[in-house]
Design a protein around this motif. Structure first.
Motif, mmCIF file in Angstrom:
data_model
loop_
_atom_site.group_PDB
_atom_site.id
_atom_site.type_symbol
_atom_site.label_atom_id
_atom_site.label_comp_id
_atom_site.label_asym_id
_atom_site.label_seq_id
_atom_site.Cartn_x
_atom_site.Cartn_y
_atom_site.Cartn_z
ATOM 1 N N SER A 156 0.681 -2.938 -1.010
ATOM 2 C CA SER A 156 -0.438 -3.900 -0.546
ATOM 3 C C SER A 156 0.132 -5.262 -1.195
ATOM 4 C CB SER A 156 -1.742 -3.218 -1.030
ATOM 5 O OG SER A 156 -1.908 -2.162 -0.156
ATOM 6 N N ASP B 99 -2.292 -3.560 6.626
ATOM 7 C CA ASP B 99 -2.230 -2.744 5.514
ATOM 8 C C ASP B 99 -2.968 -1.317 5.772
ATOM 9 O OD1 ASP B 99 -1.996 -1.893 2.995
ATOM 10 O OD2 ASP B 99 -3.031 -3.172 1.975
ATOM 11 N N GLU B 100 -2.387 -0.470 5.795
ATOM 12 C CA GLU B 100 -3.089 0.968 5.835
ATOM 13 C C GLU B 100 -4.059 0.876 7.016
ATOM 14 O OE1 GLU B 100 -3.505 3.670 3.076
ATOM 15 O OE2 GLU B 100 -1.859 2.648 1.745
HETATM 16 MG MG MG Z 1 -1.973 -0.314 -0.655
#
Ligand code: MG
Ligand code: ADP
Length: 243
Positions: free
Chosen positions: A44, A164-165
Motif C-alpha cells: 500500500s 489497492d486490494e
Molecule cells: Mg495494504
C-alpha cells in the motif's frame, strides 16, 4: 514500449521502520502489473507513494519521464492521470452515483455538466451500474460501490489506474463482479497496477507479477515464472498459503 510510471530507488520509512527500501520498477503502457506479498510488506505504501498520498524519503518517481516530486506537474492533474481505487471505495457518501462520477470531471477536467454526465453514464454502463445512476452511494452494496469507484476513476481518462486490494473488503459473492470488470479493462488495454490477494486472478490477468517482502521487491517476473517456478524461498513460502 512507452513507460508510464518509473520508480527509481524509492525509499520510505515510518519512524524506525524502513517500509520501502530501494524499490525499482516500471509500469509500461497497456501493461497489467500485480503486486503480491504478505501484509505489512509495503504494498500500500508503494501505491500511495506513486499517487503522492505519501511523500517518499528518497528516490524518484517519473510520470512519462517527468519527476513528480519536482513540483512541475500540478497534483490534481497528476492524480487525474494516475487514478487510485481503494479497498474502502472512498465514494462521496452524500452524493448520488452519477454525482460521484461527475464531480472530478467538472472540477478538475473543467468539462461541462452535460459532457460529464454523458461520460459518466458511459463508464457506469461499462461496470454494469447505469441503472443506479440516481441512487445514493450509501445505499449500494460493497461490490456495487467498488464498481462505481472504478467508473469514477475511468471518467478522468487515466493513463494508469492503481488498485489497492479492491476486493478485500467485499463479501465473497461480490468479489467476482469486481474482478470481472477489472479483467475486461485489462483486455481493453488499460494500464493497471493491482495489489491483490486474489492469486488466481493475478495469474490470469497479469503481464508481470511483483512479489514484495519486507519493503523490497524480492522477485519479479511473468505469472508463469512467479506462480509456477518461483526462485526465492520467500516467494515459495508465500505462495504455498494459496496453492
Ligand atoms: Mg495494504
Ligand atoms: P501492505 O499494504 O503490504 O500490508 P503497508 O504499506 O500498508 O503494507 O505497510 C507497511 C508497514 O508500514 C506496516 O508495518 C505498517 O504498519 C507501516 N505503516 C504504513 N503506514 C504507516 C503510517 N502512516 N505510519 C506508521 N506506520 C505505517
Amino acid at each position: 514500449m512507452e513507460t508510464v510510471i518509473q520508480v527509481q530507488h524509492l525509499k520510505k520509512h515510518f519512524g524506525d521502520l524502513q517500509v520501502l527500501n530501494d524499490i525499482d520498477f516500471e509500469i509500461n503502457k497497456g501493461e497489467v502489473v500485480t503486486i503480491i506479498g504478505s501484509s505489512g510488506s509495503g504494498k500500500s505504501t508503494l501505491l500511495r507513494c506513486i499517487n503522492l498520498l505519501e511523500i517518499p524519503d528518497g528516490g524518484n518517481i517519473l510520470y512519462k519521464g517527468t519527476d513528480i516530486l519536482s513540483g512541475k506537474l500540478p497534483l490534481t492533474t497528476y492524480r487525474s492521470k494516475v487514478g487510485m481505487v481503494f479497498q474502502s471505495f472512498n465514494l462521496f457518501a452524500n452524493k448520488t452515483v452519477l454525482e460521484n462520477c461527475m464531480i472530478g470531471q467538472i472540477k478538475v477536467l473543467k468539462r461541462s455538466k452535460e459532457e460529464a454526465q454523458k461520460i459518466a453514464m458511459q463508464h457506469l454502463e461499462e461496470v454494469g451500474m447505469q441503472n443506479f445512476a440516481d441512487a445514493s452511494s450509501t445505499r449500494l452494496s460493497g461490490g456495487q460501490k467498488q464498481r462505481v469507484a472504478i467508473a469514477r476513476a475511468l471518467c478522468m481518462d487515466p493513463e494508469v489506474l492503481l488498485f489497492d486490494e479492491p476486493t478485500s473488503a467485499l463479501d465473497p459473492e461480490m468479489v467476482g463482479d469486481v474482478l470481472e470488470v477489472m479483467q475486461t479493462l485489462a483486455k481493453e488495454g488499460l494500464t493497471m497496477a493491482i495489489v491483490t490477494h486474489e492469486m488466481q486472478f493475478a495469474k490470469d490477468v497479469s503481464d508481470r507479477v511483483i512479489f514484495m517482502d519486507k519493503g523490497v521487491i524480492a522477485e519479479e517476473g511473468t505469472p508463469q515464472q512467479i506462480f509456477e517456478k518461483p526462485q526465492h524461498q520467500r516467494t515459495k513460502q508465500f505462495l504455498s498459503r494459496y496453492f
